[in-house]
Design a protein around this motif. Structure first.
Motif, PDB file in Angstrom:
ATOM      1  N   UNK A  47       0.855  -1.188   0.000  1.00 42.99           N
ATOM      2  CA  UNK A  47       0.000   0.000   0.000  1.00 42.99           C
ATOM      3  C   UNK A  47       0.890   1.237   0.000  1.00 42.99           C
ATOM      4  N   UNK A  48       0.760   2.057  -1.025  1.00 42.01           N
ATOM      5  CA  UNK A  48       1.564   3.285  -1.126  1.00 42.01           C
ATOM      6  C   UNK A  48       0.753   4.453  -0.590  1.00 42.01           C
ATOM      7  N   UNK A  49       0.495   4.436   0.696  1.00 39.83           N
ATOM      8  CA  UNK A  49      -0.347   5.476   1.293  1.00 39.83           C
ATOM      9  C   UNK A  49       0.424   6.765   1.492  1.00 39.83           C
ATOM     10  N   UNK A  50      -0.322   7.853   1.591  1.00 39.90           N
ATOM     11  CA  UNK A  50       0.221   9.165   1.937  1.00 39.90           C
ATOM     12  C   UNK A  50      -0.813   9.849   2.814  1.00 39.90           C
ATOM     13  N   UNK A  51      -0.446  10.961   3.401  1.00 43.86           N
ATOM     14  CA  UNK A  51      -1.402  11.660   4.255  1.00 43.86           C
ATOM     15  C   UNK A  51      -2.468  12.347   3.415  1.00 43.86           C
ATOM     16  N   UNK A  52      -3.623  12.531   3.999  1.00 43.71           N
ATOM     17  CA  UNK A  52      -4.705  13.246   3.320  1.00 43.71           C
ATOM     18  C   UNK A  52      -4.249  14.649   2.929  1.00 43.71           C
ATOM     19  N   UNK A  53      -3.441  15.264   3.783  1.00 46.04           N
ATOM     20  CA  UNK A  53      -2.943  16.605   3.496  1.00 46.04           C
ATOM     21  C   UNK A  53      -2.052  16.621   2.258  1.00 46.04           C
ATOM     22  N   UNK A  77       4.300  11.065  -9.060  1.00 46.45           N
ATOM     23  CA  UNK A  77       3.526  12.269  -9.374  1.00 46.45           C
ATOM     24  C   UNK A  77       3.210  13.100  -8.131  1.00 46.45           C
ATOM     25  N   UNK A  78       2.887  12.441  -7.019  1.00 49.16           N
ATOM     26  CA  UNK A  78       2.468  13.189  -5.833  1.00 49.16           C
ATOM     27  C   UNK A  78       3.610  14.040  -5.282  1.00 49.16           C
ATOM     28  N   UNK A  79       4.751  13.439  -5.025  1.00 54.89           N
ATOM     29  CA  UNK A  79       5.867  14.213  -4.479  1.00 54.89           C
ATOM     30  C   UNK A  79       6.351  15.256  -5.477  1.00 54.89           C
ATOM     31  N   UNK A  80       6.249  14.959  -6.770  1.00 52.94           N
ATOM     32  CA  UNK A  80       6.653  15.936  -7.787  1.00 52.94           C
ATOM     33  C   UNK A  80       5.740  17.150  -7.766  1.00 52.94           C
ATOM     34  N   UNK A  81       4.441  16.934  -7.637  1.00 59.67           N
ATOM     35  CA  UNK A  81       3.494  18.044  -7.628  1.00 59.67           C
ATOM     36  C   UNK A  81       3.655  18.917  -6.390  1.00 59.67           C
ATOM     37  N   UNK A  82       3.813  18.289  -5.230  1.00 62.85           N
ATOM     38  CA  UNK A  82       3.850  19.085  -3.993  1.00 62.85           C
ATOM     39  C   UNK A  82       5.251  19.607  -3.687  1.00 62.85           C
ATOM     40  N   UNK A  83       6.257  19.095  -4.389  1.00 63.26           N
ATOM     41  CA  UNK A  83       7.606  19.625  -4.250  1.00 63.26           C
ATOM     42  C   UNK A  83       8.348  19.185  -3.015  1.00 63.26           C
ATOM     43  N   UNK A  84       7.914  18.119  -2.390  1.00 64.44           N
ATOM     44  CA  UNK A  84       8.614  17.575  -1.214  1.00 64.44           C
ATOM     45  C   UNK A  84       8.194  16.127  -1.034  1.00 64.44           C
ATOM     46  N   UNK A  85       8.942  15.348  -0.253  1.00 66.94           N
ATOM     47  CA  UNK A  85       8.561  13.951  -0.028  1.00 66.94           C
ATOM     48  C   UNK A  85       7.175  13.847   0.612  1.00 66.94           C
ATOM     49  N   UNK A  86       6.499  12.758   0.347  1.00 66.89           N
ATOM     50  CA  UNK A  86       5.201  12.539   0.985  1.00 66.89           C
ATOM     51  C   UNK A  86       5.409  12.201   2.458  1.00 66.89           C
ATOM     52  N   UNK A  87       4.368  12.388   3.235  1.00 65.49           N
ATOM     53  CA  UNK A  87       4.454  12.189   4.685  1.00 65.49           C
ATOM     54  C   UNK A  87       4.567  10.695   5.017  1.00 65.49           C
ATOM     55  N   UNK A  88       5.595  10.284   5.739  1.00 66.68           N
ATOM     56  CA  UNK A  88       5.721   8.876   6.109  1.00 66.68           C
ATOM     57  C   UNK A  88       4.517   8.396   6.907  1.00 66.68           C
ATOM     58  N   UNK A  89       4.127   7.149   6.700  1.00 68.10           N
ATOM     59  CA  UNK A  89       2.965   6.590   7.411  1.00 68.10           C
ATOM     60  C   UNK A  89       3.143   6.710   8.918  1.00 68.10           C
ATOM     61  N   UNK A  90       4.354   6.504   9.394  1.00 71.50           N
ATOM     62  CA  UNK A  90       4.594   6.564  10.846  1.00 71.50           C
ATOM     63  C   UNK A  90       4.267   7.942  11.395  1.00 71.50           C
ATOM     64  N   UNK A  91       4.592   8.984  10.660  1.00 71.79           N
ATOM     65  CA  UNK A  91       4.327  10.349  11.138  1.00 71.79           C
ATOM     66  C   UNK A  91       2.837  10.599  11.255  1.00 71.79           C
TER      67      UNK A  91
END
Length: 285
Positions: A168-174, A264-278
């Motif tokens: 599962x390649x999840x990311x935060x809703x934000x 695509x997600x990290x490219x659009x927002x310009x930073x790494x996606x939020x780790x699941x642990x965070x």
């Protein structure tokens, strides 16, 4: 620029408003639209314009979309009934002269066996046929979807699922909401289909390790068969339809339906996606 955000009272829509405002969009240039009048009224404190809408009542859509340049069509929550609602929104946007529709879809909607995808695929097809310029955001899984799992695992020390070795390649809703805000406020996205997913895809075993770290206790992954999972869900009190849906979703994960699809997600927002642990640590707190 005038941006209409549907589902503005929901968690994703509300976060999108936050990101639009943080990007410097004037509150008066945003229309926050939702179905619950009380919750919509509460959004006035942000300085945005508001509208009460019902996807099943085209008249409410016509007035809300009038004068809008770009529409964020957040997919409805009425699984099984939302296709017609989406069609109503697309028709109303076209009639109102909206210049672009940004639609939140499902990962690989046109090719996946994900049980949630058929209505999204049909909506995408209707949107393409409408002639209205569009951008499609195919959102993968929200890490927040596991909020209810935290308390259960905290008690039992067991994360049980029938996902096998699926990832599962999840990311935060934000993260996803920020991507929506970027696409709504920048050029070059017309006709684009973005496959949005987290930077890291995790297995059930990986997720148990993440939960161990977040909860401060040993958590083991119990890999179940689909039948055993369904039986366990029924024994826990879920109705047959819900149990079948949850087990069916896990079966989709097992065959790769929610694995990482692109950057695509990290490219659009310009930073790494939020780790699941965070995200889970925030939820646990």
């Amino acid at each position: 620029m005038s941006i209409v955000v549907t589902g503005a009272t929901g968690q994703f829509g509300r976060l999108t408003l936050t990101h639009l405002l943080s990007r410097g969009i004037a509150p008066a240039d945003i229309v926050a639209a939702g179905r619950n009048a009380e919750k919509v009224d509460a959004l006035k404190s942000l300085g945005v314009r508001t509208a009460v809408i019902d996807f099943s009542d085209p008249a409410t859509l016509a007035s809300a979309f009038e004068g809008g340049d770009t529409l964020l069509l957040v997919s409805g929550s009425d699984v099984g009934g939302r296709l017609q609602q989406h069609r109503n929104a697309i028709d109303a946007a076209k009639a109102a002269g909206v210049s672009r529709i940004v639609y939140t879809s499902a990962p690989r909607a046109d090719s996946t066996d994900l049980i949630l995808a058929p209505e999204h695929k049909a909506t995408e097809e209707y949107l393409r046929a409408s002639g209205v310029p569009f951008t499609i955001l195919r959102n993968n899984w929200y890490t927040e979807n596991y909020a209810s799992t935290l308390s259960q695992v905290a008690e039992t020390g067991v994360y049980a699922a029938s996902t096998g070795e699926g990832r599962v390649a999840s990311a935060s809703r934000s993260d996803y909401a920020e991507a929506a805000a970027v696409v709504l406020t920048t050029d070059g996205h017309e006709g684009a289909v973005y496959e949005l997913s987290g930077d890291t895809a995790w297995t059930g075993t990986d997720f148990a390790a993440i939960l161990s770290d977040v909860l401060g206790r040993d958590v083991r992954f119990e890999s179940l068969s689909t039948d055993a999972h369904t039986a366990a869900l029924l024994a826990a009190g879920l109705d047959e339809g819900t149990a079948g849906f949850v087990a069916g979703l896990d079966a989709n994960i097992a065959t790769g339906a929610l694995d990482k699809s692109s950057d695509d997600l990290s490219s659009l927002i310009g930073h790494p996606t939020t780790p699941a642990a965070d995200t889970l640590r925030t939820l646990a707190a």
